[in-house]
Design a protein around this motif. Sequence first.
Motif, PDB file in Angstrom:
ATOM      1  N   ALA A 236     -33.563 -34.027 -47.899  1.00 48.78           N
ATOM      2  CA  ALA A 236     -33.387 -32.983 -46.895  1.00 48.78           C
ATOM      3  C   ALA A 236     -34.698 -32.806 -46.159  1.00 48.78           C
ATOM      4  O   ALA A 236     -35.710 -33.362 -46.550  1.00 48.78           O
ATOM      5  CB  ALA A 236     -32.955 -31.690 -47.566  1.00 48.78           C
ATOM      6  N   GLY A 237     -34.650 -32.047 -45.079  1.00 45.31           N
ATOM      7  CA  GLY A 237     -35.872 -31.789 -44.335  1.00 45.31           C
ATOM      8  C   GLY A 237     -36.832 -30.987 -45.188  1.00 45.31           C
ATOM      9  O   GLY A 237     -36.493 -30.536 -46.273  1.00 45.31           O
ATOM     10  N   GLU A 239     -38.452 -27.976 -46.560  1.00 44.95           N
ATOM     11  CA  GLU A 239     -37.942 -26.602 -46.573  1.00 44.95           C
ATOM     12  C   GLU A 239     -39.030 -25.634 -46.130  1.00 44.95           C
ATOM     13  O   GLU A 239     -40.164 -25.838 -46.370  1.00 44.95           O
ATOM     14  CB  GLU A 239     -37.456 -26.231 -47.974  1.00 44.95           C
TER      15      GLU A 239
ATOM     16  N   PHE B  13     -26.581 -25.613 -46.925  1.00 43.02           N
ATOM     17  CA  PHE B  13     -27.448 -25.518 -48.109  1.00 43.02           C
ATOM     18  C   PHE B  13     -27.290 -24.107 -48.633  1.00 43.02           C
ATOM     19  O   PHE B  13     -27.833 -23.179 -48.047  1.00 43.02           O
ATOM     20  CB  PHE B  13     -28.913 -25.755 -47.745  1.00 43.02           C
ATOM     21  N   VAL B  16     -26.926 -21.213 -46.102  1.00 43.71           N
ATOM     22  CA  VAL B  16     -27.417 -21.613 -44.778  1.00 43.71           C
ATOM     23  C   VAL B  16     -26.561 -22.758 -44.231  1.00 43.71           C
ATOM     24  O   VAL B  16     -26.418 -23.799 -44.866  1.00 43.71           O
ATOM     25  CB  VAL B  16     -28.883 -22.088 -44.867  1.00 43.71           C
ATOM     26  N   ALA B  18     -26.658 -25.507 -41.899  1.00 40.43           N
ATOM     27  CA  ALA B  18     -27.678 -26.219 -41.116  1.00 40.43           C
ATOM     28  C   ALA B  18     -27.033 -26.990 -39.972  1.00 40.43           C
ATOM     29  O   ALA B  18     -27.594 -27.095 -38.877  1.00 40.43           O
ATOM     30  CB  ALA B  18     -28.470 -27.162 -42.013  1.00 40.43           C
ATOM     31  N   PRO B  36     -34.313 -26.581 -30.570  1.00 45.06           N
ATOM     32  CA  PRO B  36     -35.510 -25.894 -31.062  1.00 45.06           C
ATOM     33  C   PRO B  36     -35.701 -26.129 -32.559  1.00 45.06           C
ATOM     34  O   PRO B  36     -34.817 -26.656 -33.225  1.00 45.06           O
ATOM     35  CB  PRO B  36     -35.209 -24.421 -30.779  1.00 45.06           C
ATOM     36  N   ASN B  37     -36.848 -25.727 -33.088  1.00 43.97           N
ATOM     37  CA  ASN B  37     -37.095 -25.888 -34.521  1.00 43.97           C
ATOM     38  C   ASN B  37     -36.047 -25.154 -35.337  1.00 43.97           C
ATOM     39  O   ASN B  37     -35.662 -24.047 -34.995  1.00 43.97           O
ATOM     40  CB  ASN B  37     -38.479 -25.359 -34.878  1.00 43.97           C
ATOM     41  N   GLY B  38     -35.574 -25.803 -36.394  1.00 48.63           N
ATOM     42  CA  GLY B  38     -34.571 -25.179 -37.250  1.00 48.63           C
ATOM     43  C   GLY B  38     -33.157 -25.344 -36.738  1.00 48.63           C
ATOM     44  O   GLY B  38     -32.220 -24.789 -37.305  1.00 48.63           O
ATOM     45  N   ALA B  39     -32.978 -26.108 -35.657  1.00 45.76           N
ATOM     46  CA  ALA B  39     -31.645 -26.257 -35.063  1.00 45.76           C
ATOM     47  C   ALA B  39     -30.721 -27.108 -35.931  1.00 45.76           C
ATOM     48  O   ALA B  39     -29.498 -27.001 -35.831  1.00 45.76           O
ATOM     49  CB  ALA B  39     -31.757 -26.888 -33.680  1.00 45.76           C
ATOM     50  N   GLY B  40     -31.305 -27.954 -36.787  1.00 46.38           N
ATOM     51  CA  GLY B  40     -30.482 -28.836 -37.617  1.00 46.38           C
ATOM     52  C   GLY B  40     -30.638 -30.295 -37.251  1.00 46.38           C
ATOM     53  O   GLY B  40     -29.869 -31.138 -37.722  1.00 46.38           O
ATOM     54  N   LYS B  41     -31.651 -30.624 -36.453  1.00 46.80           N
ATOM     55  CA  LYS B  41     -31.850 -32.013 -36.027  1.00 46.80           C
ATOM     56  C   LYS B  41     -32.133 -32.930 -37.221  1.00 46.80           C
ATOM     57  O   LYS B  41     -31.501 -33.975 -37.373  1.00 46.80           O
ATOM     58  CB  LYS B  41     -33.021 -32.116 -35.027  1.00 46.80           C
ATOM     59  N   SER B  42     -33.090 -32.532 -38.056  1.00 46.02           N
ATOM     60  CA  SER B  42     -33.435 -33.385 -39.198  1.00 46.02           C
ATOM     61  C   SER B  42     -32.253 -33.531 -40.146  1.00 46.02           C
ATOM     62  O   SER B  42     -31.986 -34.619 -40.665  1.00 46.02           O
ATOM     63  CB  SER B  42     -34.634 -32.813 -39.960  1.00 46.02           C
ATOM     64  N   THR B  43     -31.551 -32.440 -40.377  1.00 46.12           N
ATOM     65  CA  THR B  43     -30.387 -32.492 -41.256  1.00 46.12           C
ATOM     66  C   THR B  43     -29.362 -33.486 -40.714  1.00 46.12           C
ATOM     67  O   THR B  43     -28.820 -34.314 -41.453  1.00 46.12           O
ATOM     68  CB  THR B  43     -29.760 -31.087 -41.394  1.00 46.12           C
TER      69      THR B  43
HETATM   70  N1  LIG Z   1     -33.013 -28.674 -48.295  1.00 47.55           N
HETATM   71  C1  LIG Z   1     -32.742 -27.543 -47.638  1.00 47.55           C
HETATM   72  N2  LIG Z   1     -32.441 -26.430 -48.322  1.00 47.55           N
HETATM   73  C2  LIG Z   1     -32.164 -25.279 -47.673  1.00 47.55           C
HETATM   74  N3  LIG Z   1     -32.154 -25.143 -46.350  1.00 47.55           N
HETATM   75  C3  LIG Z   1     -32.443 -26.207 -45.602  1.00 47.55           C
HETATM   76  C4  LIG Z   1     -32.755 -27.472 -46.201  1.00 47.55           C
HETATM   77  N4  LIG Z   1     -33.010 -28.360 -45.217  1.00 47.55           N
HETATM   78  C5  LIG Z   1     -32.849 -27.688 -44.065  1.00 47.55           C
HETATM   79  N5  LIG Z   1     -32.512 -26.406 -44.285  1.00 47.55           N
HETATM   80  C6  LIG Z   1     -32.240 -25.374 -43.245  1.00 47.55           C
HETATM   81  O1  LIG Z   1     -31.359 -25.919 -42.318  1.00 47.55           O
HETATM   82  C7  LIG Z   1     -31.713 -25.548 -41.002  1.00 47.55           C
HETATM   83  C8  LIG Z   1     -31.935 -26.768 -40.136  1.00 47.55           C
HETATM   84  O2  LIG Z   1     -33.108 -27.434 -40.548  1.00 47.55           O
HETATM   85  P1  LIG Z   1     -33.581 -28.804 -39.922  1.00 47.55           P
HETATM   86  O3  LIG Z   1     -32.443 -29.747 -39.929  1.00 47.55           O
HETATM   87  O4  LIG Z   1     -34.823 -29.217 -40.622  1.00 47.55           O
HETATM   88  O5  LIG Z   1     -33.907 -28.381 -38.416  1.00 47.55           O
HETATM   89  P2  LIG Z   1     -34.797 -29.121 -37.311  1.00 47.55           P
HETATM   90  O6  LIG Z   1     -35.078 -30.504 -37.779  1.00 47.55           O
HETATM   91  O7  LIG Z   1     -33.962 -29.082 -36.074  1.00 47.55           O
HETATM   92  O8  LIG Z   1     -36.041 -28.319 -37.155  1.00 47.55           O
HETATM   93  C9  LIG Z   1     -32.927 -24.653 -41.139  1.00 47.55           C
HETATM   94  O9  LIG Z   1     -32.487 -23.326 -41.124  1.00 47.55           O
HETATM   95  C10 LIG Z   1     -33.495 -25.008 -42.469  1.00 47.55           C
HETATM   96  O10 LIG Z   1     -34.157 -23.931 -43.047  1.00 47.55           O
END
Ligand SMILES: Nc1ncnc2c1ncn2[C@@H]1O[C@H](COP(=O)(O)OP(=O)(O)O)[C@@H](O)[C@H]1O
Lengths: 239, 303
Positions: A236-237, A239, B13, B16, B18, B36-43
């Motif tokens: 996951a990304g 945290e 998660f 949350v 994501a 924006p940051n936290g949008a769910g791109k990495s997920t």
């Molecule tokens: N392993 C994890 N456990 C809990 N929450 C997570 C986890 N990975 C991501 N999140 C949550 O999911 C949302 C999207 O995160 P992320 O995909 O990293 O966004 P971005 O890459 O766009 O900044 C955020 O609110 C983040 O806190």
Amino acid sequence: MYDPTVARLTYRGLLGRRRALILGALPVLLIVISVAVRAFTGTDDQVAADVLGGFALATMVPIIGVIAGTGAIGPEIDDGSVVYLLAKPIKRPTIIFTKLIVAIAVTMAFSAIPTFLAGMILNGNGQQIAVAYTVAALVASIAYAALFLLLGTITRHAVVFGLVYALVWEALFGSLVAGARTLSVQQWSLAVAHEVTGGDLVTSDVGLATGTVLLIAVTVVATWFAGQKLRTLTLAGEE
Amino acid sequence: MTTLNIDHVSRWFGNVVAVNDITMTISPGVTGLLGPNGAGKSTLINMMGGFLAPSTGSVTLDGQAVWRNEQIYRQIGIVPEREAMYDFLTGREFVVANAELHGLGKKAAQKALATVEMEYAQDRKISTYSKGMRQRVKMASALVHEPSLLLLDEPFNGMDPRQRMQLMDLLRRMGDEGRTVLFSSHILEEVEQLASHIEVIVAGRHAASGDFRRIRRLMTDRPHRYLVRSSDDRALAAALIADPSTSGIEVDLQEGALRIQAVDFGRFTALLPRVARDHGIRLLAVSPSDESLESVFSYLVAA
Ligand SMILES: Nc1ncnc2c1ncn2[C@@H]1O[C@H](COP(=O)(O)OP(=O)(O)O)[C@@H](O)[C@H]1O
Ligand SMILES: [Mg+2]
């Protein structure tokens, strides 16, 4: 089943400067103790067996196993660099098996060799004590490496859990509670070692058959399970 | 030709959410994943790359499942967001190892290192690299097997302008070769410069989709808000409200300023100084009051 590139990456990670120092510290301590004991008490088979059984096999081997076993995969999962292994068309069990081989080799090198040297220093392998404990260290290395590799695959706190198992269960609890002793890698490896000496300086709470079966079972099951865990390891990304 | 299909994918998660019910198709060429940051791109990228199971929905590459299918990596190259990458190796050792893990040799590694122009530092330890150099070595490791799908998570982070331009050229070239390239970014300009197609996600939801002209239009057609201080706020307000480009004016007595909402961005920016000059009013401060990317995005989601 065995991937030389995975092995090379694992060796380089394990034997990096800091970890190599930690891995080397206990063997050095064992040798220092052995030289000191030999100097003060001369050669004594019972004392030799006490040092090798009480410190080398009960404390040093499991701790080396924790460092090598968890270190073979844990840091990569922790910092996310394992993604470079996972993003490849390589079977996950192959990655685990290769890392197991490396962890076993490192545990053996850092535990069995110093155990043998210490035995030679203590009583010159009288009554086969040095060889017996070396064999015990070798077989214990296999099971410890597999157990702690699994631990490193499933939890971020593998080192802590590993040390608790090694020190509390194997060393402390095991000496107090009879039941715990039959479920102990140390006892199983002692059963094998007993076979080497034949005498009663090296004894175990379990028989040879039980010990061998349990050693093999723990190694196989832990390795299989770690392979399954790696197949569904999620990244996951941050945290 | 490689097409990545994301079909009603969600991922949560705990509590949350994501990624929330996203459906999109990533086709050959360069696609930008903007949010924006936290949008769910990495997920989302982790699910596209097979490193995370969707809670519901499916991700397929030309019909093949991506999750729990290690053979898929013959076609996928990945540039992760995280920094860690076997820092104890040299850049060359790292890329060679990646090539070997694909069953390839030193030649493929050398070619990839040349592509990202890292040959000059290939024998230095990765631990001594700058962020931009790390990024390029990661890129080389993703390119060794010439993948048909390339996934990059925030690849321009920490790069200087020259490195950024180089990487953009490289990605553009790969898109032109018919590869499917997807990169994420939270910076609109970055995405605009490079992506022929843009997918916008906000708070886990698929907010908009299209080429940069369409996304730009969605962004500039929304009302803009300004905070203006002048030598005579009342007179300025009276003069501005007469023009159709101004849809609302509020005198903020506490701030001692005007809050102006403009619907026609281009016309308003020309109008304001002209009106001030004509009426002999001095403009003391003009600042956009909601230009953060977040507010732009939240407007998009609401639309
Ligand atoms: N392993 C994890 N456990 C809990 N929450 C997570 C986890 N990975 C991501 N999140 C949550 O999911 C949302 C999207 O995160 P992320 O995909 O990293 O966004 P971005 O890459 O766009 O900044 C955020 O609110 C983040 O806190
Ligand atoms: Mg991210």
